[in-house]
Motif scaffolding. Structure first.
Motif, PDB file in Angstrom:
ATOM      1  N   MET A   1       0.852  -1.193   0.000  1.00  0.00           N
ATOM      2  CA  MET A   1       0.000   0.000   0.000  1.00  0.00           C
ATOM      3  C   MET A   1       0.884   1.238   0.000  1.00  0.00           C
ATOM      4  O   MET A   1       1.725   1.429   0.861  1.00  0.00           O
ATOM      5  N   GLN A   2       0.730   2.083  -1.019  1.00  0.00           N
ATOM      6  CA  GLN A   2       1.573   3.254  -1.138  1.00  0.00           C
ATOM      7  C   GLN A   2       1.002   4.413  -0.339  1.00  0.00           C
ATOM      8  O   GLN A   2      -0.169   4.736  -0.439  1.00  0.00           O
ATOM      9  N   LEU A   3       1.845   5.021   0.469  1.00  0.00           N
ATOM     10  CA  LEU A   3       1.395   6.147   1.272  1.00  0.00           C
ATOM     11  C   LEU A   3       1.455   7.425   0.464  1.00  0.00           C
ATOM     12  O   LEU A   3       0.516   8.188   0.396  1.00  0.00           O
ATOM     13  N   PHE A   4       2.607   7.706  -0.171  1.00  0.00           N
ATOM     14  CA  PHE A   4       2.671   8.815  -1.114  1.00  0.00           C
ATOM     15  C   PHE A   4       3.867   8.631  -2.019  1.00  0.00           C
ATOM     16  O   PHE A   4       4.778   7.861  -1.746  1.00  0.00           O
ATOM     17  N   ASN A   5       3.848   9.336  -3.135  1.00  0.00           N
ATOM     18  CA  ASN A   5       4.943   9.305  -4.099  1.00  0.00           C
ATOM     19  C   ASN A   5       5.219  10.733  -4.530  1.00  0.00           C
ATOM     20  O   ASN A   5       4.341  11.424  -5.000  1.00  0.00           O
ATOM     21  N   ARG A   6       6.459  11.172  -4.313  1.00  0.00           N
ATOM     22  CA  ARG A   6       6.802  12.546  -4.663  1.00  0.00           C
ATOM     23  C   ARG A   6       8.222  12.565  -5.193  1.00  0.00           C
ATOM     24  O   ARG A   6       9.155  12.150  -4.528  1.00  0.00           O
ATOM     25  N   GLY A   7       8.365  13.058  -6.414  1.00  0.00           N
ATOM     26  CA  GLY A   7       9.685  13.170  -7.000  1.00  0.00           C
ATOM     27  C   GLY A   7      10.383  11.822  -7.083  1.00  0.00           C
ATOM     28  O   GLY A   7      11.604  11.727  -6.942  1.00  0.00           O
ATOM     29  N   GLY A   8       9.619  10.761  -7.312  1.00  0.00           N
ATOM     30  CA  GLY A   8      10.201   9.442  -7.435  1.00  0.00           C
ATOM     31  C   GLY A   8      10.433   8.747  -6.102  1.00  0.00           C
ATOM     32  O   GLY A   8      10.820   7.587  -6.067  1.00  0.00           O
ATOM     33  N   VAL A  19      -2.259  -2.107   8.678  1.00  0.00           N
ATOM     34  CA  VAL A  19      -2.578  -0.744   8.264  1.00  0.00           C
ATOM     35  C   VAL A  19      -3.970  -0.714   7.672  1.00  0.00           C
ATOM     36  O   VAL A  19      -4.353  -1.598   6.916  1.00  0.00           O
ATOM     37  N   SER A  20      -4.758   0.288   8.017  1.00  0.00           N
ATOM     38  CA  SER A  20      -6.028   0.515   7.339  1.00  0.00           C
ATOM     39  C   SER A  20      -6.123   1.989   7.043  1.00  0.00           C
ATOM     40  O   SER A  20      -5.637   2.814   7.812  1.00  0.00           O
ATOM     41  N   THR A  21      -6.692   2.353   5.916  1.00  0.00           N
ATOM     42  CA  THR A  21      -6.779   3.752   5.535  1.00  0.00           C
ATOM     43  C   THR A  21      -8.204   4.142   5.218  1.00  0.00           C
ATOM     44  O   THR A  21      -8.999   3.328   4.768  1.00  0.00           O
ATOM     45  N   SER A  22      -8.519   5.400   5.467  1.00  0.00           N
ATOM     46  CA  SER A  22      -9.800   5.974   5.092  1.00  0.00           C
ATOM     47  C   SER A  22      -9.514   7.406   4.691  1.00  0.00           C
ATOM     48  O   SER A  22      -9.171   8.226   5.528  1.00  0.00           O
ATOM     49  N   ALA A  23      -9.632   7.692   3.376  1.00  0.00           N
ATOM     50  CA  ALA A  23      -9.254   8.997   2.838  1.00  0.00           C
ATOM     51  C   ALA A  23      -7.783   9.233   3.178  1.00  0.00           C
ATOM     52  O   ALA A  23      -6.927   8.469   2.763  1.00  0.00           O
ATOM     53  N   SER A  24      -7.477  10.260   3.998  1.00  0.00           N
ATOM     54  CA  SER A  24      -6.090  10.576   4.318  1.00  0.00           C
ATOM     55  C   SER A  24      -5.701  10.086   5.697  1.00  0.00           C
ATOM     56  O   SER A  24      -4.669  10.452   6.218  1.00  0.00           O
ATOM     57  N   THR A  83      -0.322   0.522  21.512  1.00  0.00           N
ATOM     58  CA  THR A  83      -1.003  -0.564  20.797  1.00  0.00           C
ATOM     59  C   THR A  83      -1.636  -0.099  19.489  1.00  0.00           C
ATOM     60  O   THR A  83      -1.945  -0.922  18.627  1.00  0.00           O
ATOM     61  N   ASN A  84      -1.842   1.206  19.332  1.00  0.00           N
ATOM     62  CA  ASN A  84      -2.437   1.719  18.101  1.00  0.00           C
ATOM     63  C   ASN A  84      -2.101   3.200  17.956  1.00  0.00           C
ATOM     64  O   ASN A  84      -2.029   3.913  18.952  1.00  0.00           O
ATOM     65  N   ALA A  85      -1.872   3.642  16.730  1.00  0.00           N
ATOM     66  CA  ALA A  85      -1.609   5.054  16.458  1.00  0.00           C
ATOM     67  C   ALA A  85      -2.343   5.461  15.192  1.00  0.00           C
ATOM     68  O   ALA A  85      -2.311   4.744  14.182  1.00  0.00           O
ATOM     69  N   ASP A  86      -3.039   6.594  15.242  1.00  0.00           N
ATOM     70  CA  ASP A  86      -3.757   7.134  14.083  1.00  0.00           C
ATOM     71  C   ASP A  86      -3.132   8.458  13.667  1.00  0.00           C
ATOM     72  O   ASP A  86      -2.926   9.338  14.517  1.00  0.00           O
ATOM     73  N   VAL A  87      -2.850   8.600  12.370  1.00  0.00           N
ATOM     74  CA  VAL A  87      -2.293   9.846  11.844  1.00  0.00           C
ATOM     75  C   VAL A  87      -3.077  10.248  10.598  1.00  0.00           C
ATOM     76  O   VAL A  87      -3.802   9.444  10.006  1.00  0.00           O
ATOM     77  N   SER A  88      -2.930  11.510  10.209  1.00  0.00           N
ATOM     78  CA  SER A  88      -3.541  12.021   8.987  1.00  0.00           C
ATOM     79  C   SER A  88      -2.459  12.552   8.061  1.00  0.00           C
ATOM     80  O   SER A  88      -1.439  13.082   8.519  1.00  0.00           O
ATOM     81  N   ILE A  89      -2.705  12.412   6.742  1.00  0.00           N
ATOM     82  CA  ILE A  89      -1.765  12.898   5.738  1.00  0.00           C
ATOM     83  C   ILE A  89      -2.415  14.062   5.017  1.00  0.00           C
ATOM     84  O   ILE A  89      -3.459  13.909   4.375  1.00  0.00           O
ATOM     85  N   GLY A  90      -1.821  15.257   5.156  1.00  0.00           N
ATOM     86  CA  GLY A  90      -2.378  16.453   4.547  1.00  0.00           C
ATOM     87  C   GLY A  90      -2.077  16.551   3.063  1.00  0.00           C
ATOM     88  O   GLY A  90      -1.287  15.777   2.510  1.00  0.00           O
ATOM     89  N   TRP A  91      -2.708  17.539   2.413  1.00  0.00           N
ATOM     90  CA  TRP A  91      -2.487  17.722   0.975  1.00  0.00           C
ATOM     91  C   TRP A  91      -1.030  18.056   0.670  1.00  0.00           C
ATOM     92  O   TRP A  91      -0.533  17.794  -0.423  1.00  0.00           O
ATOM     93  N   ASN A  92      -0.348  18.642   1.661  1.00  0.00           N
ATOM     94  CA  ASN A  92       1.064  18.979   1.486  1.00  0.00           C
ATOM     95  C   ASN A  92       1.983  17.853   1.953  1.00  0.00           C
ATOM     96  O   ASN A  92       3.172  18.049   2.133  1.00  0.00           O
ATOM     97  N   LEU A  93       1.392  16.655   2.184  1.00  0.00           N
ATOM     98  CA  LEU A  93       2.111  15.455   2.604  1.00  0.00           C
ATOM     99  C   LEU A  93       2.598  15.527   4.041  1.00  0.00           C
ATOM    100  O   LEU A  93       3.379  14.674   4.467  1.00  0.00           O
ATOM    101  N   LYS A  94       2.166  16.533   4.788  1.00  0.00           N
ATOM    102  CA  LYS A  94       2.531  16.608   6.195  1.00  0.00           C
ATOM    103  C   LYS A  94       1.705  15.594   6.969  1.00  0.00           C
ATOM    104  O   LYS A  94       0.501  15.493   6.809  1.00  0.00           O
ATOM    105  N   ILE A  95       2.388  14.840   7.828  1.00  0.00           N
ATOM    106  CA  ILE A  95       1.716  13.829   8.639  1.00  0.00           C
ATOM    107  C   ILE A  95       1.459  14.388  10.027  1.00  0.00           C
ATOM    108  O   ILE A  95       2.377  14.857  10.698  1.00  0.00           O
ATOM    109  N   SER A  96       0.195  14.344  10.449  1.00  0.00           N
ATOM    110  CA  SER A  96      -0.202  14.879  11.750  1.00  0.00           C
ATOM    111  C   SER A  96      -0.834  13.776  12.598  1.00  0.00           C
ATOM    112  O   SER A  96      -1.580  12.950  12.070  1.00  0.00           O
TER     113      SER A  96
END
Length: 253
Positions: A1-8, A19-24, A83-96
């Motif tokens: 599962m690809q998280l992001f791709n930037r500049g190769g 891992v499970s994803t929903s939107a970002s 035991t679990n961590a949730d993060v979000s990926i912004g449009w600028n690829l910043k992980i919060s």
């Protein structure tokens, strides 16, 4: 599962863990990763609890890992496996960060015959609060125990296939509900309630790596976790019987 791709450069999230994803949003099952949160009390908070004759012990997955000496005070360090961590990926690829959990870990506070347990910790970045199941007298209630500020930003590192996440939360302050509950259960008077309300209790450092560890349980602790085993009751009864015999012997002498 690809998280992001930037500049190769591709950051792969599926590095052998759940891992499970929903939107970002990205949810990481860290029960079998080297993922820990380290609770370091401040010297002032630890001294205050010592003055109140409150002692700490661990339950479930939690354990004490050494201590830190500040001045003349040696303050224990407690590790609560994440035991679990949730993060979000912004449009600028910043992980919060969104939230994190240390289910199955607990701290037991003891003052005389009174005991209060804090277990199944959860950090909520929306409210800037640390929640826990607070247990006493065979019952349990979930509440916000601490408020916090983000002392450092979430740091993400990638070295080969090794992903790391690190952050420190500081300025831990007991919530009003927590102060009232602690005082009631542990028998703390109003003077010390005021002191406890203003104390900075220290920091929580979160360190997550994709390296594997022996899997830990994410089963929640319950109020029954605070009940001593049968053998403990037997030892207590024997101790009380011994004290009674000594008293009789002294009276007879």
């Amino acid at each position: 599962m690809q998280l992001f791709n930037r500049g190769g450069l591709t950051l792969v999230a599926a590095l052998g863990f759940g891992v499970s994803t929903s939107a970002s949003a990205l949810s990481l099952d860290t029960t079998y990763l080297q993922a820990n949160s380290t609770l370091q009390f401040s010297a002032s908070a630890y001294n205050a609890t010592n003055l109140l004759d409150i002692s700490f012990s661990t339950m479930g997955n939690a354990y004490q890992s050494g201590s830190v000496t500040t001045g003349n005070t040696s303050v224990p360090t407690f590790v609560l496996p994440v035991t679990n961590a949730d993060v979000s990926i912004g449009w600028n690829l910043k992980i919060s960060p969104n939230s994190g959990e240390a289910i199955g870990s607990g701290l037991l506070l003891t003052r005389g015959y009174a005991q209060l347990g804090l277990a199944n910790f959860a950090i909520d970045y929306t409210t800037d609060k640390v929640y826990a199941d607070v247990m006493w007298g065979g019952k349990s209630t979930n509440m916000a125990v601490y408020s916090f500020t983000e002392q450092t930003d979430l740091k993400i590192g990638l070295n080969g296939l090794a992903l790391t996440m690190n952050q420190t939360l500081g300025n831990l302050k007991l919530t009003g509900q927590a102060v009232d509950t602690f005082a009631s259960v542990l028998g703390v008077d109003d003077l010390f309630k005021g002191v406890m309300s203003g104390l900075n209790f220290g920091t929580i450092t979160i360190d997550i790596k994709t390296a594997l560890r022996k899997p830990i349980s994410d089963n929640p602790l319950t109020a029954a976790s605070m009940v001593p085993e049968t053998s403990t009751y037997v030892m207590m009864a024997m101790g009380l019987a011994g004290i009674a015999v000594l008293r009789r012997s002294k009276r007879a002498a």
